[in-house]
Design an enzyme around this catalytic site. Structure first.
Site, PDB file in Angstrom:
ATOM      1  N   LYS A 233       0.817  -1.228   0.000  1.00 35.46           N
ATOM      2  CA  LYS A 233       0.000   0.000   0.000  1.00 35.46           C
ATOM      3  C   LYS A 233       0.846   1.271   0.000  1.00 35.46           C
ATOM      4  O   LYS A 233       2.032   1.250   0.294  1.00 35.46           O
ATOM      5  CB  LYS A 233      -0.977  -0.033   1.181  1.00 35.46           C
ATOM      6  N   ARG A 267      -3.737  -9.999   4.829  1.00 38.75           N
ATOM      7  CA  ARG A 267      -4.144 -10.064   3.416  1.00 38.75           C
ATOM      8  C   ARG A 267      -2.962  -9.574   2.596  1.00 38.75           C
ATOM      9  O   ARG A 267      -2.577  -8.395   2.712  1.00 38.75           O
ATOM     10  CB  ARG A 267      -5.375  -9.176   3.209  1.00 38.75           C
TER      11      ARG A 267
HETATM   12  C1  9MG Z   1     -10.240  -5.465  -0.866  1.00 35.42           C
HETATM   13  N1  9MG Z   1      -9.249  -4.883   0.027  1.00 35.42           N
HETATM   14  C2  9MG Z   1      -8.232  -4.044  -0.318  1.00 35.42           C
HETATM   15  N2  9MG Z   1      -7.541  -3.694   0.775  1.00 35.42           N
HETATM   16  C3  9MG Z   1      -8.127  -4.334   1.827  1.00 35.42           C
HETATM   17  C4  9MG Z   1      -7.892  -4.374   3.198  1.00 35.42           C
HETATM   18  O1  9MG Z   1      -6.932  -3.648   3.760  1.00 35.42           O
HETATM   19  N3  9MG Z   1      -8.686  -5.136   3.974  1.00 35.42           N
HETATM   20  C5  9MG Z   1      -9.711  -5.851   3.423  1.00 35.42           C
HETATM   21  N4  9MG Z   1     -10.467  -6.588   4.256  1.00 35.42           N
HETATM   22  N5  9MG Z   1      -9.990  -5.846   2.108  1.00 35.42           N
HETATM   23  C6  9MG Z   1      -9.206  -5.098   1.342  1.00 35.42           C
END
Ligand code: 9MG
Length: 288
Positions: A233, A267
């Site tokens: 990010k 994630r």
């Molecule tokens: C779809 N998506 C993109 N970034 C995310 C994040 O930080 N958390 C979750 N749950 N979904 C995300």
């Protein structure tokens, strides 16, 4: 607050139920990202071809991903909304094929119709950046045992990074997530099916993100498993000065920092490297 527990002999473990997959939270879980979109911020356009998408998902499974998160609508800052038919056409065949492989599949969507179709196709979890606030979303997820991830987002992807302001970012995000979890439970979604997520980068400045990350223990203390998405990010780019495809080390460091502060699920795009790093972290924690 109490978390759902699983009793195994005299060992007590927290669980997160996602359909037929019941995850013990004795170690952090890794969710691999699969964006079948032309415009996602990191891998947009790479996996629009169905066979390439399936191969990539299976590779992430082989690399140790516990869940695969499939999204057909980009949520990057400034992203345009996608219509329901397009999103269904992008994600449902992939959800079905991976679920038939026995993979725990999450569908990343805000649309109740996509949630319903994905669950019917075998999705084990709904990952909703809007925390099931769309009319009909709670009803789409309540039947059965599908897991849900409730994420906090301030505003909409198109405008969310336009100078977001909070009085107390930790309290406001935590209160919102607890209110959404209560709405889920009132709608019949059992506590053991619910994860929460502060939503890094979704209507937050770099300082908001770092403040939330440092306070992750306050989220873990709710008893709900905490899911964290920091992989590649912008905040990591701001800190390191690296372009998106050069943020591997930063992403692994962020995942470890999140887990050390209580995250149960990370994630990530780079599954193999994250799994290795977490194995080392886990071995150090256990001393074995
Ligand atoms: C779809 N998506 C993109 N970034 C995310 C994040 O930080 N958390 C979750 N749950 N979904 C995300």
């Amino acid at each position: 607050m109490h978390a759902p527990f699983h009793l195994d002999g005299n060992k007590v473990t927290r669980i997160f139920r996602c359909g037929a997959h019941v995850f013990e939270l004795s170690r952090p879980l890794v969710m691999g990202v699969l964006n079948v979109t032309p415009d996602s911020f990191s891998d947009g356009g790479r996996f629009l071809d169905r066979q390439i998408a399936l191969s990539h998902a299976r590779r992430m499974r082989d690399d140790g991903a516990d869940l695969i998160d499939i999204g057909g609508e980009s949520s990057r800052p400034g992203a345009k909304a996608v219509d329901e038919a397009t999103e269904l056409e992008r994600v449902i065949p992939i959800v079905g094929a991976l679920a038939r492989d026995g993979i725990a599949v999450a569908v990343d969507t805000r649309k109740p119709a996509v949630m319903r179709a994905a669950i019917a196709a075998g999705a084990s979890m709904v990952n909703d950046i809007a925390a099931l606030t769309a009319p009909g979303a709670l009803e789409a997820c309540a039947p059965g045992t599908t897991g849900v991830c409730l994420m906090h987002m301030r505003g909409e992807p198109a405008t969310m990074q336009d100078a977001p302001i909070y009085d107390n970012v930790v309290k406001e995000v935590r209160d919102f997530l607890l209110a959404r979890a209560a709405a889920c439970e009132a709608a019949g979604i059992a506590r053991e099916r619910i994860a929460i997520d502060p939503g890094f980068g979704f209507g937050k400045t770099r300082v908001h993100n770092l403040t939330l990350l440092r306070a992750l223990g306050d989220f873990a203390a709710t008893g709900y498993p905490v899911l964290v998405g920091l992989s590649r990010k912008k905040s990591l780019g701001d800190i390191t000065g690296r372009a998106i495809d050069e943020r591997l080390a930063a992403s692994v460091a962020a995942a470890l920092a999140a887990v050390a502060r209580g995250a149960s699920i990370v994630r990530v795009h780079d599954v193999r490297e994250t799994v290795d790093a977490l194995k080392v972290w886990d071995a150090i924690e256990r001393g074995a």
